[in-house]
Enzyme design. Sequence first.
Site, PDB file in Angstrom:
ATOM      1  N   ARG A 152       0.840  -1.197   0.000  1.00 44.72           N
ATOM      2  CA  ARG A 152       0.000   0.000   0.000  1.00 44.72           C
ATOM      3  C   ARG A 152       0.879   1.252   0.000  1.00 44.72           C
ATOM      4  NH1 ARG A 152      -0.566  -0.854   5.937  1.00 44.72           N
ATOM      5  NH2 ARG A 152      -0.072   1.100   7.001  1.00 44.72           N
ATOM      6  N   ASN A 153       2.194   1.040  -0.084  1.00 38.54           N
ATOM      7  CA  ASN A 153       3.166   2.132  -0.051  1.00 38.54           C
ATOM      8  C   ASN A 153       4.023   2.112  -1.306  1.00 38.54           C
ATOM      9  OD1 ASN A 153       2.704   3.257   2.619  1.00 38.54           O
ATOM     10  ND2 ASN A 153       3.505   1.329   3.413  1.00 38.54           N
TER      11      ASN A 153
END
Length: 412
Positions: free
Chosen positions: A203-204
């Site tokens: 998610r990064n």
Amino acid sequence: MALPKPHGPEGKLMPLLLYGDERAAEIKRAEGLPKVYMSSRETSDVLMLGIGAFTPLKGFMKKDDYTGCVFDLKLTDGTMWPMPVTLSITAEEKDAIGLKEGMEVALYDRASGELYATMLVEEIYTYDKEAECREVFKTLDAEGHPGVASVMKQGEFNLGGPIKVLNEGVYPQKYPKYYLYPAEARKLFEEKGWSNVVAFQTRNPMHRSHEYLCKFALESGLVDGCFIHAIVGALKPGDIPGETRVKCYEVLVDKYFPQENIALGVYPMEMRYGGPREALLHAVFRQNWGCKYLIVGRDHAGVGDYYGPFDAQKIFDTLWEGALELKPMLIAWTFYCYKCQSMASQRTCPHGPEDRCVVSGTKFRRMMQDGEEIPKEFGRPEVMEILREYYKTAEKVEIKKGAYEDIPGPQK
């Protein structure tokens, strides 16, 4: 060797999206149905159900499946399922439309007002929000845990029953190259000649440790392909938007990975930040995407200090035989070591914390937002440049302190 079978007793994908004349007719029919409005998380779950990612679910959970999932990690047929997939409604909303079991409803996204699905409401049931949060998230802290906050805001009733999905939202247009259905990813893997695929959940933006995890997996001899699979549904404030992250993934894949062993995809789920339970959910739908392994590193799907750094690895040991065909690939804490002059992990590096470049994702986002210098050993320059450009115009938000950002390390 073949790719793993999709999750569940039937071993086949069960997408719920309608197409063509059938879709047009259902949209027309939906005009005359009572309207139920969904949260962003519920809408994202409709999308996951639609593309077959949540196989073998046929819709939102009924009470027995919900209870089995929350307390025993099992659906009523014995299939392992780790997190609720539910649709809630308030008593006021239920009474306003006269909702009763056996009725059909049209499901609309509350924020956009768009129609997404129709549903046969087979059950309307009450549930214990606090019990769900204790079991699934291991905390009742609605102030600090976004997953708990989401559950506590839900209505008093859950609606259970099958759905027909009519809309995919903005994702196919927004990410045309990378928005892959499970069936499409399986076809891609087979075309590449892969049968042992490892998924990397993110998610990064990917920094050097993330890159190292993927390359370690490729070097292990266990896999023939790595699938970088990024979540692009709604995130919490301070997280970096999907469009920016995809640019970072693209440049990293193009410049630092062998093209014959790497693939990039995105999916529309909303993060629940459920730590160990969410790691299991990530494993379930990666099996549906055709992956045999999932990289599970430090603090997988965690937030704050609600979970230990490797709790998401340990939960796989609690599963029973046959619960999942996919296997976790468990990797220790990774970092750049200045004395080794290379990427390393706790298992391979003998040096102390003072010799390591360790920057947590939370601390990294705060440093970028505040314009601080990031150690060059932390990320590839092309990725850092994209992020610096993003943060020049990004709205500043409060980024709360992460659980592991005060690990000692050199200021280089």
